[in-house]
Motif scaffolding. Structure first.
Motif, PDB file in Angstrom:
ATOM      1  N   VAL A  25      39.935  31.299  45.767  1.00  0.00           N
ATOM      2  CA  VAL A  25      40.403  32.398  45.167  1.00  0.00           C
ATOM      3  C   VAL A  25      41.620  32.535  46.490  1.00  0.00           C
ATOM      4  CG1 VAL A  25      40.379  35.056  45.058  1.00  0.00           C
ATOM      5  CG2 VAL A  25      38.361  33.780  45.251  1.00  0.00           C
ATOM      6  N   LYS A  34      42.085  31.540  40.478  1.00  0.00           N
ATOM      7  CA  LYS A  34      41.461  31.997  41.609  1.00  0.00           C
ATOM      8  C   LYS A  34      40.483  32.803  40.884  1.00  0.00           C
ATOM      9  CE  LYS A  34      45.933  34.474  43.591  1.00  0.00           C
ATOM     10  NZ  LYS A  34      45.067  34.286  44.868  1.00  0.00           N
ATOM     11  N   ILE A  35      40.295  33.316  39.259  1.00  0.00           N
ATOM     12  CA  ILE A  35      39.302  34.305  38.615  1.00  0.00           C
ATOM     13  C   ILE A  35      37.877  33.080  37.900  1.00  0.00           C
ATOM     14  CG2 ILE A  35      38.632  34.895  36.816  1.00  0.00           C
ATOM     15  CD1 ILE A  35      40.381  37.027  37.199  1.00  0.00           C
ATOM     16  N   LEU A  38      36.575  33.654  42.364  1.00  0.00           N
ATOM     17  CA  LEU A  38      36.221  34.397  41.995  1.00  0.00           C
ATOM     18  C   LEU A  38      34.763  34.082  41.874  1.00  0.00           C
ATOM     19  CD1 LEU A  38      36.822  37.874  43.744  1.00  0.00           C
ATOM     20  CD2 LEU A  38      37.438  38.189  41.130  1.00  0.00           C
ATOM     21  N   PHE A  41      32.388  32.578  44.197  1.00  0.00           N
ATOM     22  CA  PHE A  41      32.304  33.721  44.846  1.00  0.00           C
ATOM     23  C   PHE A  41      30.691  34.714  44.817  1.00  0.00           C
ATOM     24  CE2 PHE A  41      33.419  36.558  47.650  1.00  0.00           C
ATOM     25  CZ  PHE A  41      33.158  37.088  48.132  1.00  0.00           C
TER      26      PHE A  41
ATOM     27  N   TYR B 164      45.634  43.198  38.796  1.00  0.00           N
ATOM     28  CA  TYR B 164      45.042  41.567  39.116  1.00  0.00           C
ATOM     29  C   TYR B 164      44.719  41.288  40.272  1.00  0.00           C
ATOM     30  CZ  TYR B 164      44.331  36.274  39.059  1.00  0.00           C
ATOM     31  OH  TYR B 164      43.643  35.530  39.360  1.00  0.00           O
ATOM     32  N   ILE B 168      41.226  40.981  41.807  1.00  0.00           N
ATOM     33  CA  ILE B 168      41.048  40.355  42.213  1.00  0.00           C
ATOM     34  C   ILE B 168      40.774  40.672  44.100  1.00  0.00           C
ATOM     35  CG2 ILE B 168      41.579  37.746  44.098  1.00  0.00           C
ATOM     36  CD1 ILE B 168      41.495  37.576  41.601  1.00  0.00           C
TER      37      ILE B 168
END
Lengths: 119, 496
Positions: A25, A34-35, A38, A41, B164, B168
């Motif tokens: 991330v 990044k998603i 995530l 994670f 976004y 996150i």
């Protein structure tokens, strides 16, 4: 030392996955990656919850004659909810990425940043 | 018995309204239904606060499952106050929304917008009402997910990246929180806050409990935008549609502060905090946040962003009270929680009225508008004075308690920081006022283009909040009276 690692391998695995996801991330500039990070994670937390529900020598929590020791089903139920939340977050995150791609023509963080700066 | 059902109804009503609103035809109907729901919720919240302000605690067992196994809604003065803030701001924001949303969001998205708004309200009220930490996580995610969607509806494309970024960071925060909850559950076998509070003291020395506490604190520091974890906030507030900014600025971070209070003082306790570095850490971060962010606010060119940075600084004041860890400190936190919702609500509504007429929130486009829109201008002046903490406004009361708390602890550095923070607030509030009133009108207006005063639908909610700022500056019975009751519950064993 080795014993501690082997006996609690599921927790160690959880920590490794957690850090791998968290690092993804933070370090990746690609919005989809990044998603994904995530997601990894969050999965580590699922693993952690499932691990704490396990009772040493406990049976599957279905009532049956002759069994007195059961695993704890509650953390599993909790994490079912967290999984649903995770799915919703991923879906919303990806939907945002689609919209960002439409608006900017890219999903790289640096490019998006440059485009906003040049305005 | 009926009273406890009503406490649940407050959460269920907007939850049920959300899907109904979503399928209604676009137009005024979704707005009307949402407004009706928010007003009834506000009525319930006011009634609930009256009920518990005497010290009575409402306990409701969801589905009839007795706590600590079932989910319990446990309403005392603290929850009731937070629920009142959330529902009150919603009840004022929605009438304001009719005009503002029509201007900022395409017609075909209106039904979905109000549905998301209802979900956000459900989540925030749920957090305020529940007495179960896992249930709190679920409501946290309901409110967060809907607020990501709401922020992304902003007109500019930066709204998408802001949403976004918030998604996150918000998800990381929430995930940290459930890691903490999991550790607490592993140690105690319970998720009920009151039950946790009973079982935890004997485990205070345990490292797992300290880890859990750290995860929960970092998770919520992200959610409430405590400096330096605030990076998502300025963008989110700047690019979100005006109505969303008003609502989130006045409620979302306040609810997160409430959760932090609950965790620190109800689930854990003052004696636990004293053995951790958390209080010093909070004080340090708050001092840096108040000074740094107030300073940052002065240099902003966008009015929404300016107020957003000011919000981060103001959150510093709230957490400062938690860091001081005393009765006065927590009183200041709760009073400021209430008052800041009033002042930021009023200020963002006034900025929204300017945006409604000019179509931009950048300060350079506001030149000379003060004379053309006198009512909006007056609202900004009074809201600004309250933000600074001038006597006679609500802001003064909270700053007063905060300074008292710092003096009580003999912490002169904090006293100085609070005062310098107020001076910096004078600077950034002045910046808006200067542009509005003293800047020469730009070329557009020299060509005789006049800007009309904002419509009544925007002015009325705005002025309700402005007058509330003044009213609660003089009459502190409701705020301080309730808060003192609440603090007694948060920090038990206080000798009066």
């Amino acid at each position: 030392m080795m014993e501690i690692i082997l006996e609690h391998y599921n927790y160690w695995l959880g920590v490794i996955i957690m850090m791998a996801g968290f690092y993804t991330v933070i370090s990746r500039g690609n919005l989809v990656k990044k998603i994904v990070g995530l997601n990894i994670f969050q999965v580590s937390v699922f693993l952690f919850y499932i691990s704490i529900g396990n009772v040493k020598g406990g049976a599957v929590p279905i009532i049956e004659k002759g069994i007195t020791l059961y695993s704890n089903p509650l953390p599993h139920v909790l994490i079912l909810t967290a999984i649903v939340v995770g799915v919703a977050t991923t879906a919303l995150g990806l939907a945002l990425v689609v919209r960002i791609k439409e608006a900017y023509g890219t999903i790289e963080e640096d490019d998006i940043h440059n485009q906003d700066q040049s305005l | 018995m009926i009273e406890s059902h009503l406490s649940l109804l407050m959460v269920v009503l907007p939850l049920l309204a959300a899907p109904i609103v979503a399928v209604l035809p676009n137009g005024r109907l979704p707005w009307a239904v949402s407004t009706l729901v928010s007003w009834s919720v506000f009525y319930l919240a006011a009634w609930q606060l009256m009920n518990v302000s005497t010290g009575h605690v409402i306990s409701y067992e969801l589905g009839g499952w007795a706590p600590p196994w079932g989910i319990e809604y446990r309403i005392d003065a603290v929850n009731a106050l937070v629920a009142l803030i959330v529902s009150g701001i919603a009840a004022l924001t929605l009438p304001y929304a009719l005009k503002s949303v029509t201007k900022e969001i395409p017609q075909q998205q209106h039904a979905l917008f109000y549905a998301a708004f209802m979900l956000c309200l459900t989540g925030l009220l749920g957090i305020a009402q529940t007495g179960d930490i896992f249930n709190l996580f679920v409501f946290l995610e309901i409110s967060s997910l809907s607020s990501y969607a709401l922020i992304s509806l902003g007109k500019k494309r930066q709204a998408l990246t802001a949403a976004y970024q918030y998604l996150i960071m918000g998800t990381i925060g929430a995930t940290f929180f459930i890691i903490g909850v999991g550790l607490l559950y592993a140690m105690t076998g319970t998720l009920n806050m009151a039950d946790l509070a009973q079982r935890l003291p004997e485990l205070y020395e345990h490292r797992t409990i300290h880890t859990a506490f750290a995860f929960i604190m970092v998770g919520f520091a992200l959610k409430l935008a405590l400096f330096p974890l605030h990076v998502w906030l300025p963008n989110a507030y700047t690019y979100a549609p005006m109505v969303v900014t008003i609502f989130l600025a006045a409620t979302a971070t306040k609810v997160a502060v409430y959760v932090m209070l609950r965790m620190v003082f109800t689930v854990f306790s003052v004696s636990f905090i004293e053995n951790t570095p958390v209080d010093e850490l909070f004080l340090l971060l708050c001092v840096m946040g108040i000074l740094g962010m107030s300073f940052y606010a002065i240099y902003q060119k966008d009015s929404k962003r300016l107020l957003a940075y000011s919000s981060v600084a103001q959150i510093g004041y709230m957490v400062l009270g938690i860091g001081l860890g005393s009765v006065l400190g927590v009183t200041a936190t709760l009073v400021h929680l209430f008052n800041h919702a009033l002042m930021k609500g009023a200020l963002f509504m006034a900025i929204g009225a300017l945006v409604y007429r000019v179509g931009s929130s950048r300060l350079e486009h506001f030149s000379g508008l003060g004379k053309q829109m006198p009512w909006t201008f007056a609202a900004i002046v009074i809201g600004g004075l309250s933000l600074i903490g001038v006597p006679g406004t609500a802001g003064f009361i909270s700053k007063w308690y905060l300074v008292l708390a710092a003096i009580e602890k003999q912490n002169w550095l904090i006293v100085a920081v609070i005062l310098i923070g107020s001076l910096l607030a004078v600077a950034y509030v002045w910046k808006i006022i200067e542009v509005l009133y003293f800047k020469a009108t730009d070329e557009l207006e020299q060509k005789n283009i006049t800007v009309k005063e904002a419509p009544l639908m925007l002015l009325i909610p705005m002025w309700v909040l402005v007058l509330a700022n003044v009213y609660f500056g003089f009459n502190t019975e409701l705020t301080v009276g309730t808060v003192e009751q609440a603090v007694k519950l948060l920090i038990p064993g206080v000798n009066e």
